[in-house]
Design a protein around this motif. Sequence first.
Motif, PDB file in Angstrom:
ATOM      1  N   THR A 503     -81.992   2.642  61.188  1.00  0.00           N
ATOM      2  CA  THR A 503     -82.288   2.344  59.793  1.00  0.00           C
ATOM      3  C   THR A 503     -81.225   1.378  59.283  1.00  0.00           C
ATOM      4  O   THR A 503     -80.050   1.486  59.659  1.00  0.00           O
ATOM      5  N   PRO A 504     -81.588   0.383  58.466  1.00  0.00           N
ATOM      6  CA  PRO A 504     -80.609  -0.609  58.002  1.00  0.00           C
ATOM      7  C   PRO A 504     -79.590  -0.002  57.045  1.00  0.00           C
ATOM      8  O   PRO A 504     -79.863   0.974  56.343  1.00  0.00           O
ATOM      9  N   ALA A 505     -78.411  -0.608  57.013  1.00  0.00           N
ATOM     10  CA  ALA A 505     -77.351  -0.163  56.115  1.00  0.00           C
ATOM     11  C   ALA A 505     -76.521  -1.362  55.706  1.00  0.00           C
ATOM     12  O   ALA A 505     -76.208  -2.225  56.540  1.00  0.00           O
ATOM     13  N   ILE A 506     -76.175  -1.447  54.420  1.00  0.00           N
ATOM     14  CA  ILE A 506     -75.363  -2.529  53.869  1.00  0.00           C
ATOM     15  C   ILE A 506     -74.206  -1.912  53.101  1.00  0.00           C
ATOM     16  O   ILE A 506     -74.398  -0.942  52.349  1.00  0.00           O
ATOM     17  N   PHE A 507     -72.987  -2.454  53.295  1.00  0.00           N
ATOM     18  CA  PHE A 507     -71.837  -1.935  52.556  1.00  0.00           C
ATOM     19  C   PHE A 507     -70.787  -3.026  52.404  1.00  0.00           C
ATOM     20  O   PHE A 507     -70.801  -4.042  53.120  1.00  0.00           O
ATOM     21  N   SER A 508     -69.882  -2.802  51.455  1.00  0.00           N
ATOM     22  CA  SER A 508     -68.792  -3.741  51.188  1.00  0.00           C
ATOM     23  C   SER A 508     -67.469  -3.009  51.241  1.00  0.00           C
ATOM     24  O   SER A 508     -67.371  -1.837  50.845  1.00  0.00           O
ATOM     25  N   VAL A 509     -66.443  -3.708  51.700  1.00  0.00           N
ATOM     26  CA  VAL A 509     -65.097  -3.155  51.778  1.00  0.00           C
ATOM     27  C   VAL A 509     -64.141  -4.143  51.120  1.00  0.00           C
ATOM     28  O   VAL A 509     -64.166  -5.346  51.416  1.00  0.00           O
ATOM     29  N   THR A 510     -63.320  -3.667  50.185  1.00  0.00           N
ATOM     30  CA  THR A 510     -62.308  -4.509  49.542  1.00  0.00           C
ATOM     31  C   THR A 510     -60.943  -4.227  50.140  1.00  0.00           C
ATOM     32  O   THR A 510     -60.734  -3.209  50.794  1.00  0.00           O
ATOM     33  N   GLN A 511     -60.029  -5.146  49.893  1.00  0.00           N
ATOM     34  CA  GLN A 511     -58.690  -5.014  50.470  1.00  0.00           C
ATOM     35  C   GLN A 511     -57.961  -3.833  49.861  1.00  0.00           C
ATOM     36  O   GLN A 511     -57.877  -3.700  48.633  1.00  0.00           O
ATOM     37  N   GLY A 512     -57.420  -2.995  50.691  1.00  0.00           N
ATOM     38  CA  GLY A 512     -56.639  -1.847  50.226  1.00  0.00           C
ATOM     39  C   GLY A 512     -55.155  -2.063  50.476  1.00  0.00           C
ATOM     40  O   GLY A 512     -54.712  -3.155  50.852  1.00  0.00           O
ATOM     41  N   VAL A 513     -54.381  -1.061  50.240  1.00  0.00           N
ATOM     42  CA  VAL A 513     -52.935  -1.124  50.442  1.00  0.00           C
ATOM     43  C   VAL A 513     -52.650  -1.227  51.925  1.00  0.00           C
ATOM     44  O   VAL A 513     -53.174  -0.460  52.742  1.00  0.00           O
TER      45      VAL A 513
END
Length: 541
Positions: A503-513
């Motif tokens: 099943t398709p999946a889309i996600f975003s990750v931002t810069q962390g510490v």
Amino acid sequence: MKRIFSWITIFSLITLFIHTQPSNAATSTLKLAISQTPSSSESLVTLYGTLKPAKSGTEIKIQINTDGGWKATRFKTKSTRVGTYKVVALATALDAQVKYRATAYVGKKRIYSNIRSITIQQLPEISSENQEAFIDAMGPGSRIHGADISRWQHPNDKTIDFATMYAAGLRFVIIKASDTRDDADALSLKYLSMDHSAAQAAGIYTGFYHYAILPDTNVPAEIIKDAQAQAQKVVWRLASIGGYGEKDLPYALDLENNCVRQNSNKTCAKYASRSAVTLWATSFLALLKEETGRTPFIYSYPNFLESAMTRSSELAQYPLWLAQYAIDPADPLAQPGLKSGGCYVHSWTTSNCSSQWIIWQYTSCGIAPKYGVPGSRLDLNVFRGSPNIFLDLTKGSWVPEVIDFMPLNEPTQVTVNKLSASTTDKLVTFNVSVIRPNLNPVVTGSVKFVFDPLTPVSPKPTQTVVRSSSGVWTLALKGVPAGNYQGSVTYVDVSNTHATSSTPAIFSVTQGVEPSPAPVKPSPAPTKKPTTDGCAKQIKN
């Protein structure tokens, strides 16, 4: 001179007084007698006697002579005010001849009773059937002797010589046939295929067992679903060898581990509750009994049955295969299921504090080559009961129908129940479930995340999959850089029982510490671990 004579006289009188006083140890005697009450199943044996002169509260212990030497048994009692004592025990051995004696400390001296020999007897069985098969009772205590085997008895893929096993007196072997874990289950199938027919060809009866890993959930409905899914795997496995035959014992559930979640160092982070373990076991056993028409066994050890499960009359209907070591089964009165401070209290505990077991795994240190088994160690078992009772377990054949066979590439459906993605210093997690066309959870397989080629990731993140219950997993990605990603959560079953799906999946990750680099510590000098002998107190037959 008179003073010296007076001191000599006093000293002589003291010496005479000491030597003329009665010594309890020198004059005490201990007598022992034995009687038994035979029955068609198991005998009651009474060991009784007297201590003279009578003394209340003297601890009296019973010893047994096996292999030419005396050793302690678990039986002990205290003398009464009139000097009598009595021990009553259940004898599960058949036609076994042994010697006993009693011993006690009186004062600071140990005394022994006379030696008594006894042959544990059983009333003749009356059978209306002319049985063609006869089971030799060649094990310790004149019981039917058996073993249980798995991949560990096949080092470097070596085969077992079952003809040697039969000649050494073993008449049944219980084979690990299935496992909750897919990798271990594949090995179980491999060696089941090797051992099942070969053992029966040598005249040995065969049984099977399933090693269970419990689900990480407290929801009763999910616990029942997982138990039934694992029972379904057992039905499929049994069908793959043609069902139950004339020389097959019932399947056994191996339930000895209630850890449902581990830490990174492999220690247990979470244990299933007593009610959860009991619900899972009863659900598994009930479905297996319903599907195959035979009552399965349950295998475990006394402390687990007491501390990890709830007492249940429903559980007690299933025969118990009990593991307890360092007790000599050559002693007809020796019983598993007891501890020094009394008895283990669980679903199979009887009114006399013993356990109602049907098979006793009495050692993990059998001399493997003696029985034609590669390696050095072998689990050995004795059967409780007569040959007729043993043969009763093989009655009731089960021939599978088409519906009972494991499917091939059965369609599946993947659902992502929850997706969590935030910053680079945190895991990206998916809660995933996979179902079959009948909406039941899949029985085998696992899940992974496949990145779309248009959004490649380098280096590749680490993927970790934790099974929550059958068909439900938590998938975690570690080391995903900042960015937007698309891909698919994919289900794969290497056994080809269930078909691949995604099943398709889309996600975003931002810069962390950014984590600070850990200081480099010098490696500690290696310490040599003390060696321990796991067989030091076990029976080596």
